[in-house]
Design a protein around this motif. Structure first.
Motif, PDB file in Angstrom:
ATOM      1  N   ASN A  72       1.293  -1.209  -0.116  1.00  0.00           N
ATOM      2  CA  ASN A  72      -0.126  -0.269  -0.195  1.00  0.00           C
ATOM      3  C   ASN A  72       0.815   0.962   0.182  1.00  0.00           C
ATOM      4  OD1 ASN A  72      -1.777   2.296   0.524  1.00  0.00           O
ATOM      5  ND2 ASN A  72      -3.057   1.312   1.475  1.00  0.00           N
ATOM      6  N   PRO A  73       0.909   2.457  -0.625  1.00  0.00           N
ATOM      7  CA  PRO A  73       1.911   3.377  -1.029  1.00  0.00           C
ATOM      8  C   PRO A  73       1.631   4.169   0.334  1.00  0.00           C
ATOM      9  CG  PRO A  73       0.190   3.498  -3.531  1.00  0.00           C
ATOM     10  CD  PRO A  73      -0.361   2.033  -2.484  1.00  0.00           C
ATOM     11  N   LEU A  74       0.286   4.085   1.413  1.00  0.00           N
ATOM     12  CA  LEU A  74       0.424   5.024   2.045  1.00  0.00           C
ATOM     13  C   LEU A  74       0.988   4.313   3.639  1.00  0.00           C
ATOM     14  CD1 LEU A  74      -3.147   6.108   2.774  1.00  0.00           C
ATOM     15  CD2 LEU A  74      -1.323   7.499   1.566  1.00  0.00           C
ATOM     16  N   VAL A  75       1.412   2.927   3.384  1.00  0.00           N
ATOM     17  CA  VAL A  75       1.944   1.763   4.139  1.00  0.00           C
ATOM     18  C   VAL A  75       3.559   2.402   4.638  1.00  0.00           C
ATOM     19  CG1 VAL A  75       3.069  -0.324   5.024  1.00  0.00           C
ATOM     20  CG2 VAL A  75       0.238  -0.068   5.015  1.00  0.00           C
ATOM     21  N   ARG A  76       3.828   2.650   2.770  1.00  0.00           N
ATOM     22  CA  ARG A  76       5.090   3.142   2.500  1.00  0.00           C
ATOM     23  C   ARG A  76       5.911   4.213   3.166  1.00  0.00           C
ATOM     24  NH1 ARG A  76       6.885   1.007  -3.430  1.00  0.00           N
ATOM     25  NH2 ARG A  76       5.773  -0.836  -3.364  1.00  0.00           N
ATOM     26  N   HIS A  77       4.604   5.272   2.811  1.00  0.00           N
ATOM     27  CA  HIS A  77       4.684   6.392   3.683  1.00  0.00           C
ATOM     28  C   HIS A  77       4.786   6.409   4.584  1.00  0.00           C
ATOM     29  CE1 HIS A  77       4.305  11.108   3.186  1.00  0.00           C
ATOM     30  NE2 HIS A  77       3.093  10.767   3.810  1.00  0.00           N
ATOM     31  N   MET A  78       3.143   5.727   5.608  1.00  0.00           N
ATOM     32  CA  MET A  78       3.683   5.888   7.070  1.00  0.00           C
ATOM     33  C   MET A  78       5.204   5.402   7.417  1.00  0.00           C
ATOM     34  SD  MET A  78       0.056   4.854   8.482  1.00  0.00           S
ATOM     35  CE  MET A  78      -0.257   3.094   7.330  1.00  0.00           C
ATOM     36  N   ALA A  79       5.197   4.530   6.572  1.00  0.00           N
ATOM     37  CA  ALA A  79       6.855   3.925   7.906  1.00  0.00           C
ATOM     38  C   ALA A  79       8.442   4.645   7.136  1.00  0.00           C
ATOM     39  CB  ALA A  79       7.791   2.609   5.944  1.00  0.00           C
ATOM     40  N   ALA A  80       8.028   5.445   5.621  1.00  0.00           N
ATOM     41  CA  ALA A  80       9.120   7.208   5.800  1.00  0.00           C
ATOM     42  C   ALA A  80       9.218   7.889   6.818  1.00  0.00           C
ATOM     43  CB  ALA A  80       8.764   7.029   4.611  1.00  0.00           C
ATOM     44  N   LEU A  81       7.479   7.869   7.134  1.00  0.00           N
ATOM     45  CA  LEU A  81       7.431   9.137   8.273  1.00  0.00           C
ATOM     46  C   LEU A  81       7.701   8.641   9.573  1.00  0.00           C
ATOM     47  CD1 LEU A  81       3.898  10.045   7.562  1.00  0.00           C
ATOM     48  CD2 LEU A  81       5.539  11.931   7.397  1.00  0.00           C
ATOM     49  N   VAL A  82       7.846   7.372   9.844  1.00  0.00           N
ATOM     50  CA  VAL A  82       8.653   6.737  11.597  1.00  0.00           C
ATOM     51  C   VAL A  82      10.139   7.075  10.600  1.00  0.00           C
ATOM     52  CG1 VAL A  82       8.551   4.882  13.303  1.00  0.00           C
ATOM     53  CG2 VAL A  82       6.180   5.356  11.574  1.00  0.00           C
ATOM     54  N   ARG A  83      10.431   6.395  10.022  1.00  0.00           N
ATOM     55  CA  ARG A  83      12.195   6.593   9.656  1.00  0.00           C
ATOM     56  C   ARG A  83      12.377   7.477   9.794  1.00  0.00           C
ATOM     57  NH1 ARG A  83      11.992   3.901   5.575  1.00  0.00           N
ATOM     58  NH2 ARG A  83      11.543   5.034   3.918  1.00  0.00           N
ATOM     59  N   ASN A  84      11.699   8.992   9.102  1.00  0.00           N
ATOM     60  CA  ASN A  84      12.660  10.355   9.038  1.00  0.00           C
ATOM     61  C   ASN A  84      12.586  10.894  10.524  1.00  0.00           C
ATOM     62  OD1 ASN A  84      13.372   9.535   6.891  1.00  0.00           O
ATOM     63  ND2 ASN A  84      11.793  10.248   5.495  1.00  0.00           N
ATOM     64  N   GLY A  85      11.217  10.386  11.579  1.00  0.00           N
ATOM     65  CA  GLY A  85      11.234  10.934  12.822  1.00  0.00           C
ATOM     66  C   GLY A  85      10.216  12.197  12.829  1.00  0.00           C
ATOM     67  N   ALA A  86       9.553  11.515  11.818  1.00  0.00           N
ATOM     68  CA  ALA A  86       8.039  13.051  11.977  1.00  0.00           C
ATOM     69  C   ALA A  86       7.235  12.863  12.704  1.00  0.00           C
ATOM     70  CB  ALA A  86       7.328  12.663  10.492  1.00  0.00           C
ATOM     71  N   ILE A  87       6.925  11.666  14.204  1.00  0.00           N
ATOM     72  CA  ILE A  87       6.555  11.306  15.426  1.00  0.00           C
ATOM     73  C   ILE A  87       7.146  11.338  16.606  1.00  0.00           C
ATOM     74  CG2 ILE A  87       4.278  10.707  14.358  1.00  0.00           C
ATOM     75  CD1 ILE A  87       5.054   7.974  15.233  1.00  0.00           C
ATOM     76  N   GLY A  88       8.889  11.695  15.395  1.00  0.00           N
ATOM     77  CA  GLY A  88       9.412  11.469  16.921  1.00  0.00           C
ATOM     78  C   GLY A  88       9.797  10.147  17.460  1.00  0.00           C
TER      79      GLY A  88
END
Length: 308
Positions: A72-88
């Motif tokens: 799912n493109p959104l799952v990929r995006h969520m993973a990137a957000l987590v990986r890049n520290g978007a939610i700390g």
């Protein structure tokens, strides 16, 4: 048919049989020099999964698991957000998977309730959330599980009753690297739920929420900015989330289950070509199986177990 294994025109064998046949078929395909695309779970025993991994390593062929929800493109995006520290820093993870295909107590006994098919909810079912965890936050290091049977028996097709041999419900406490806590709950007898995988990832600076039944959106909370404006905002799938744009030019129109299978097939082809590929290969697949079997052992022993 084993005739497929000798056909030089066939490059990939897709294994979509009942769970207990996965190991035999995947190993035979790999030994015949074929690439393998195997549906979940990898196998019904850790020993068989280990034999599958050994066959893949010996063959040098590509072998991937059918965990299409990670595509799912959104799952990929969520993973990137987590990986890049978007939610700390991640502090807690919760995953629930619920469907109702085993919810009717009058439904006749069939192979999914047989012990030969596996533990039940854990390996028939909860492997999907584990595949998502593998790309979002990693797999758990330690687990504590309790499984349940909502129905002790079911109507036998030839009359009478037959005892249910595995568990339709599983509740698991998780510990991840660094001591991060988590919960996994799986229920394949949950009336009204059709394809629900509800993920909550909490961090030091925000949160991510996702529901598989609404697979073209997720919710993001960011604590930055004016507190008067704080709240979850909904993000819709769009061309900003590759490879959504290869299917639909306009945002918010939505992908489906079969589209994720198409993406998975494309990733398999990339892996065969030696290109970077977003897949659950047999290495990660075996790690998922180890976690599942650790959960089952935890239930039997009523104690925490290592999942690595």
């Amino acid at each position: 048919s084993r005739d497929l294994l000798a056909d030089p025109a066939i490059d990939v064998i897709s294994v979509t049989t009942p769970n207990q046949f996965h190991a035999e078929m995947a190993i035979a395909a790999l030994e015949a020099g074929k690439h393998v695309w195997c549906e979940k779970p990898m196998a019904t025993s850790q020993a068989d999964a280990e034999r599958m991994l050994a066959a893949q390593r010996a063959s040098g062929r590509v072998a991937v698991m059918g965990y299409n929800y990670i595509q799912n493109p959104l799952v990929r995006h969520m993973a990137a957000l987590v990986r890049n520290g978007a939610i700390g820093a991640v502090t807690h993870v919760r995953v629930e998977m619920d469907e109702d295909y085993m919810a009717d107590p009058a439904e006749p006994f069939y192979w999914k309730s047989e012990a030969s098919s596996g533990y039940g909810a854990l390996d028939d079912f909860a492997v999907h959330p584990l595949s998502l965890l593998s790309v979002l936050v990693g797999l758990p290091t330690d687990v504590m599980a309790a499984m349940a049977k909502p129905y002790a028996d079911r109507p036998a097709r030839d009359g009478g009753r037959r005892a249910v041999e595995n568990h339709d419900i599983a509740n698991v406490l998780l510990t991840f690297e660094g001591g991060v806590s988590g919960v996994l709950m799986a229920n394949r007898s949950a009336w009204g739920r059709k394809g629900r995988i509800f993920i909550q990832i909490y961090g030091s600076d925000g949160s991510i929420l996702y529901d598989q039944e609404r697979m073209n959106e997720f919710q993001l909370y960011d604590r930055a900015g004016n507190p008067a404006n704080h709240g979850f905002r909904t993000v819709l799938t769009s061309g900003q989330h590759a490879p959504y744009g290869r299917f639909i030019p306009a945002p918010g129109h939505g992908l489906g289950f079969n589209d994720l299978k198409i993406i998975e097939c494309r990733e398999l082809m990339a892996a065969i070509a030696g290109e970077p590929a977003h897949v659950v290969d047999f290495e990660t697949g075996f790690a998922i199986e180890k976690a599942v079997h650790a959960m089952a052992e935890s239930h039997n022993r009523r104690q925490w177990m290592s999942a690595i």
